[in-house]
Design a protein around this motif. Structure first.
Motif, PDB file in Angstrom:
ATOM      1  N   ARG A   1      64.264  73.476-112.417  1.00 49.21           N
ATOM      2  CA  ARG A   1      64.168  73.662-113.877  1.00 49.21           C
ATOM      3  C   ARG A   1      63.668  75.067-114.218  1.00 49.21           C
ATOM      4  NH1 ARG A   1      60.948  69.227-117.309  1.00 49.21           N
ATOM      5  NH2 ARG A   1      59.151  70.347-116.489  1.00 49.21           N
TER       6      ARG A   1
ATOM      7  N   ARG B   1      50.215  75.703-112.502  1.00 49.54           N
ATOM      8  CA  ARG B   1      50.918  76.392-113.591  1.00 49.54           C
ATOM      9  C   ARG B   1      51.652  77.594-113.004  1.00 49.54           C
ATOM     10  NH1 ARG B   1      50.490  76.582-119.163  1.00 49.54           N
ATOM     11  NH2 ARG B   1      50.324  74.341-118.801  1.00 49.54           N
TER      12      ARG B   1
ATOM     13  N   LYS C   1      61.948  76.071-120.813  1.00 46.44           N
ATOM     14  CA  LYS C   1      60.487  75.988-120.896  1.00 46.44           C
ATOM     15  C   LYS C   1      59.975  77.414-121.012  1.00 46.44           C
ATOM     16  CE  LYS C   1      57.446  73.142-118.937  1.00 46.44           C
ATOM     17  NZ  LYS C   1      56.890  72.214-119.918  1.00 46.44           N
TER      18      LYS C   1
ATOM     19  N   TYR D   1      55.687  78.746-126.994  1.00 47.15           N
ATOM     20  CA  TYR D   1      55.488  77.315-127.263  1.00 47.15           C
ATOM     21  C   TYR D   1      54.937  77.061-128.665  1.00 47.15           C
ATOM     22  CZ  TYR D   1      56.695  73.769-123.859  1.00 47.15           C
ATOM     23  OH  TYR D   1      57.384  72.832-123.130  1.00 47.15           O
TER      24      TYR D   1
ATOM     25  N   ASN E   1      55.709  73.784-130.508  1.00 50.97           N
ATOM     26  CA  ASN E   1      54.910  72.640-130.068  1.00 50.97           C
ATOM     27  C   ASN E   1      53.444  72.784-130.477  1.00 50.97           C
ATOM     28  OD1 ASN E   1      57.088  73.624-128.277  1.00 50.97           O
ATOM     29  ND2 ASN E   1      56.909  71.584-127.413  1.00 50.97           N
TER      30      ASN E   1
ATOM     31  N   GLU F   1      60.788  64.249-129.500  1.00 49.13           N
ATOM     32  CA  GLU F   1      59.797  64.045-128.433  1.00 49.13           C
ATOM     33  C   GLU F   1      58.414  64.330-129.000  1.00 49.13           C
ATOM     34  OE1 GLU F   1      60.102  66.940-125.267  1.00 49.13           O
ATOM     35  OE2 GLU F   1      60.644  68.536-126.655  1.00 49.13           O
TER      36      GLU F   1
ATOM     37  N   THR G   1      54.649  66.748-128.453  1.00 46.63           N
ATOM     38  CA  THR G   1      54.447  68.198-128.238  1.00 46.63           C
ATOM     39  C   THR G   1      54.493  68.585-126.764  1.00 46.63           C
ATOM     40  OG1 THR G   1      52.038  68.114-128.079  1.00 46.63           O
ATOM     41  CG2 THR G   1      52.960  68.271-130.285  1.00 46.63           C
ATOM     42  N   GLY G   2      54.080  67.664-125.894  1.00 41.77           N
ATOM     43  CA  GLY G   2      54.121  67.953-124.458  1.00 41.77           C
ATOM     44  C   GLY G   2      54.526  66.745-123.641  1.00 41.77           C
TER      45      GLY G   2
ATOM     46  N   ASN H   1      57.582  63.266-123.366  1.00 44.95           N
ATOM     47  CA  ASN H   1      58.764  62.526-123.843  1.00 44.95           C
ATOM     48  C   ASN H   1      58.325  61.147-124.312  1.00 44.95           C
ATOM     49  OD1 ASN H   1      60.186  64.278-121.305  1.00 44.95           O
ATOM     50  ND2 ASN H   1      61.267  64.236-123.242  1.00 44.95           N
TER      51      ASN H   1
ATOM     52  N   LEU I   1      62.961  67.944-124.142  1.00 46.53           N
ATOM     53  CA  LEU I   1      63.052  68.498-122.797  1.00 46.53           C
ATOM     54  C   LEU I   1      63.491  67.381-121.855  1.00 46.53           C
ATOM     55  CD1 LEU I   1      62.193  70.950-120.885  1.00 46.53           C
ATOM     56  CD2 LEU I   1      60.053  69.724-120.585  1.00 46.53           C
TER      57      LEU I   1
ATOM     58  N   GLY J   1      62.501  65.859-119.333  1.00 42.62           N
ATOM     59  CA  GLY J   1      61.235  65.776-118.596  1.00 42.62           C
ATOM     60  C   GLY J   1      61.418  65.202-117.199  1.00 42.62           C
ATOM     61  N   ILE J   2      60.647  65.722-116.279  1.00 44.75           N
ATOM     62  CA  ILE J   2      60.744  65.255-114.894  1.00 44.75           C
ATOM     63  C   ILE J   2      60.074  63.889-114.755  1.00 44.75           C
ATOM     64  CG2 ILE J   2      59.889  65.804-112.543  1.00 44.75           C
ATOM     65  CD1 ILE J   2      60.772  68.783-113.418  1.00 44.75           C
ATOM     66  N   THR J   3      59.017  63.672-115.509  1.00 48.27           N
ATOM     67  CA  THR J   3      58.387  62.344-115.530  1.00 48.27           C
ATOM     68  C   THR J   3      59.337  61.354-116.206  1.00 48.27           C
ATOM     69  OG1 THR J   3      56.373  63.615-115.937  1.00 48.27           O
ATOM     70  CG2 THR J   3      56.154  61.224-115.924  1.00 48.27           C
TER      71      THR J   3
ATOM     72  N   GLY K   1      54.783  62.603-119.237  1.00 50.15           N
ATOM     73  CA  GLY K   1      54.677  64.048-119.031  1.00 50.15           C
ATOM     74  C   GLY K   1      53.863  64.338-117.782  1.00 50.15           C
ATOM     75  N   THR K   2      54.044  65.517-117.226  1.00 51.18           N
ATOM     76  CA  THR K   2      53.322  65.872-115.999  1.00 51.18           C
ATOM     77  C   THR K   2      51.814  65.772-116.197  1.00 51.18           C
ATOM     78  OG1 THR K   2      55.112  67.275-115.251  1.00 51.18           O
ATOM     79  CG2 THR K   2      52.938  67.751-114.342  1.00 51.18           C
TER      80      THR K   2
HETATM   81  N1  PXG Z   1      58.316  67.747-123.589  1.00 49.60           N
HETATM   82  C1  PXG Z   1      57.740  68.940-123.677  1.00 49.60           C
HETATM   83  C2  PXG Z   1      57.954  69.748-124.890  1.00 49.60           C
HETATM   84  C3  PXG Z   1      56.957  69.434-122.620  1.00 49.60           C
HETATM   85  O1  PXG Z   1      56.411  70.636-122.700  1.00 49.60           O
HETATM   86  C4  PXG Z   1      57.360  67.355-121.439  1.00 49.60           C
HETATM   87  C5  PXG Z   1      58.151  66.952-122.514  1.00 49.60           C
HETATM   88  C6  PXG Z   1      57.255  66.474-120.248  1.00 49.60           C
HETATM   89  O2  PXG Z   1      58.019  66.991-119.188  1.00 49.60           O
HETATM   90  P1  PXG Z   1      57.612  66.758-117.676  1.00 49.60           P
HETATM   91  O3  PXG Z   1      58.659  67.479-116.909  1.00 49.60           O
HETATM   92  O4  PXG Z   1      56.230  67.344-117.492  1.00 49.60           O
HETATM   93  O5  PXG Z   1      57.629  65.314-117.439  1.00 49.60           O
HETATM   94  C7  PXG Z   1      56.762  68.631-121.486  1.00 49.60           C
HETATM   95  C8  PXG Z   1      55.941  69.158-120.357  1.00 49.60           C
HETATM   96  C9  PXG Z   1      49.881  70.203-121.341  1.00 49.60           C
HETATM   97  C10 PXG Z   1      51.285  70.628-121.131  1.00 49.60           C
HETATM   98  O6  PXG Z   1      48.990  71.025-121.061  1.00 49.60           O
HETATM   99  C11 PXG Z   1      52.289  69.696-120.977  1.00 49.60           C
HETATM  100  C12 PXG Z   1      53.610  70.090-120.782  1.00 49.60           C
HETATM  101  C13 PXG Z   1      53.891  71.408-120.779  1.00 49.60           C
HETATM  102  C14 PXG Z   1      52.884  72.338-120.956  1.00 49.60           C
HETATM  103  C15 PXG Z   1      51.566  71.954-121.113  1.00 49.60           C
HETATM  104  O7  PXG Z   1      49.663  69.083-121.786  1.00 49.60           O
HETATM  105  N2  PXG Z   1      54.556  69.086-120.648  1.00 49.60           N
END
Ligand code: PXG
Length: 291
Positions: A50, A88, A150, A154, A157, A183, A185-186, A188, A207, A209-211, A246-247
């Motif tokens: 990604r 990160r 990504k 940001y 968000n 979705e 902010t961070g 899904n 996004l 998302g991988i999760t 989310g991760t």
């Molecule tokens: N949507 C958005 C907009 C994201 O930034 C996810 C979904 C989940 O995707 P993954 O691949 O992680 O399952 C994200 C990613 C935080 C933080 O500090 C979280 C993300 C990115 C940056 C910071 O909470 N999540």
């Protein structure tokens, strides 16, 4: 703490970049947020793929090959003796001048890897569920800034997060410009209705998302129907269960949205089952390293 900066492991205090870095000046760059569990980097290949797709999309050449990038991540984790970490990964356009033109930065891209202890949401939220609200800031339109990138920009968000926090909530539901659910902010979003799971298609502004992908796989394994479907707030309000992925957050139950109770306002049965399966997956699906 040691930080990887352009090929070197440097002390946190010395990990500095130029004020002319276009990542700083314009948010011109890409990033990934990754996690390791007990010495296993979860879905590392997927995160690396990604990252390189995000970079390709913004016409940014990363001088490290994906394999070299993986080695750099593992080297950083080992240097910090971290088995459970938040990773990160940042690649910015690099140092240029005050103009937008990225050609001035060519070959200068800044590569940073920060590994740190993970900060989890309070355990209470996983046990009792979270309450979220829909915010006025709509998710970026794909034709302007595609949510699949990504990028280091940001603000879309962050503005939504500010609106949530100002109202006393930790996470916000974001709609797209047409008013359909995109979705958070961070994270899904998923719902359950009559035993079937639904999540908005990525082209609604989320996004991939991988999760999210891991959860779709878990649903398949558990023989729970899981479909990508266009959702409105109404479908969320009348769902039986709701959770976010989310991760950072992993899988977190949602029990109230815009003051509407979801199901019986307690984390759902299927949600709990998915959370359990996800925990199992974090023990197997990744790249191993020894600290
Ligand atoms: N949507 C958005 C907009 C994201 O930034 C996810 C979904 C989940 O995707 P993954 O691949 O992680 O399952 C994200 C990613 C935080 C933080 O500090 C979280 C993300 C990115 C940056 C910071 O909470 N999540």
């Amino acid at each position: 703490m040691k930080v990887y900066l352009n090929g070197k492991l440097v002390d946190k205090k010395k990990a500095c970049i130029s004020v002319f870095d276009h990542g700083f000046l314009y948010g011109d760059g890409v990033f990934e947020g990754i996690r390791s569990y007990d010495g296993l980097v979860f879905k590392l290949k997927e995160h690396i793929d990604r990252l390189y797709e995000s970079a390709h999309s913004i016409n940014l050449d990363i001088r490290l090959t994906p394999k070299q990038m993986i080695d750099a991540i593992i080297k950083t984790l080992k240097a910090n003796e971290l088995k459970d970490a938040y990773i990160r990964l940042i690649v910015s356009r690099g140092q240029g001048d005050l103009g937008l033109d990225p050609r001035k930065c060519r070959g200068n891209e800044t590569i940073v890897i920060i590994t740190d202890k993970i900060k989890l949401y309070p355990e209470k939220l996983y046990k009792e569920g979270m309450e979220i609200i829909t915010v006025p800031t709509v998710r970026n339109v794909s034709s302007a800034l595609n949510p699949q990138i990504k990028s280091l920009n940001y603000l879309n968000n962050i503005l939504a997060k500010i609106e949530a926090v100002n109202s006393g909530f930790q996470e916000a539901l974001m709609l797209n410009a047409q008013g359909y659910v995109a979705e958070c902010t961070g994270d899904n979003v998923f719902i359950l209705k009559n035993g079937a799971m639904y999540t908005p298609p990525h082209y609604m502004g989320s996004l991939k998302g991988i999760t999210r992908n891991a959860v779709i796989g878990i649903a398949k394994k558990l023989k729970i129907s899981c479909q990508e479907q266009v959702l409105t707030r109404h479908e969320i309000f009348v769902s039986d269960e709701c959770f976010l992925t989310g991760t950072a957050a992993e899988i977190i139950p949602v029990v109230k949205v815009d003051a509407r109770a979801i199901g019986n306002a307690k984390p759902g049965k299927v949600t709990k089952k998915i959370m359990k399966e996800f925990k199992k997956l974090t023990k197997t699906a990744g790249v191993k390293y020894n600290t």
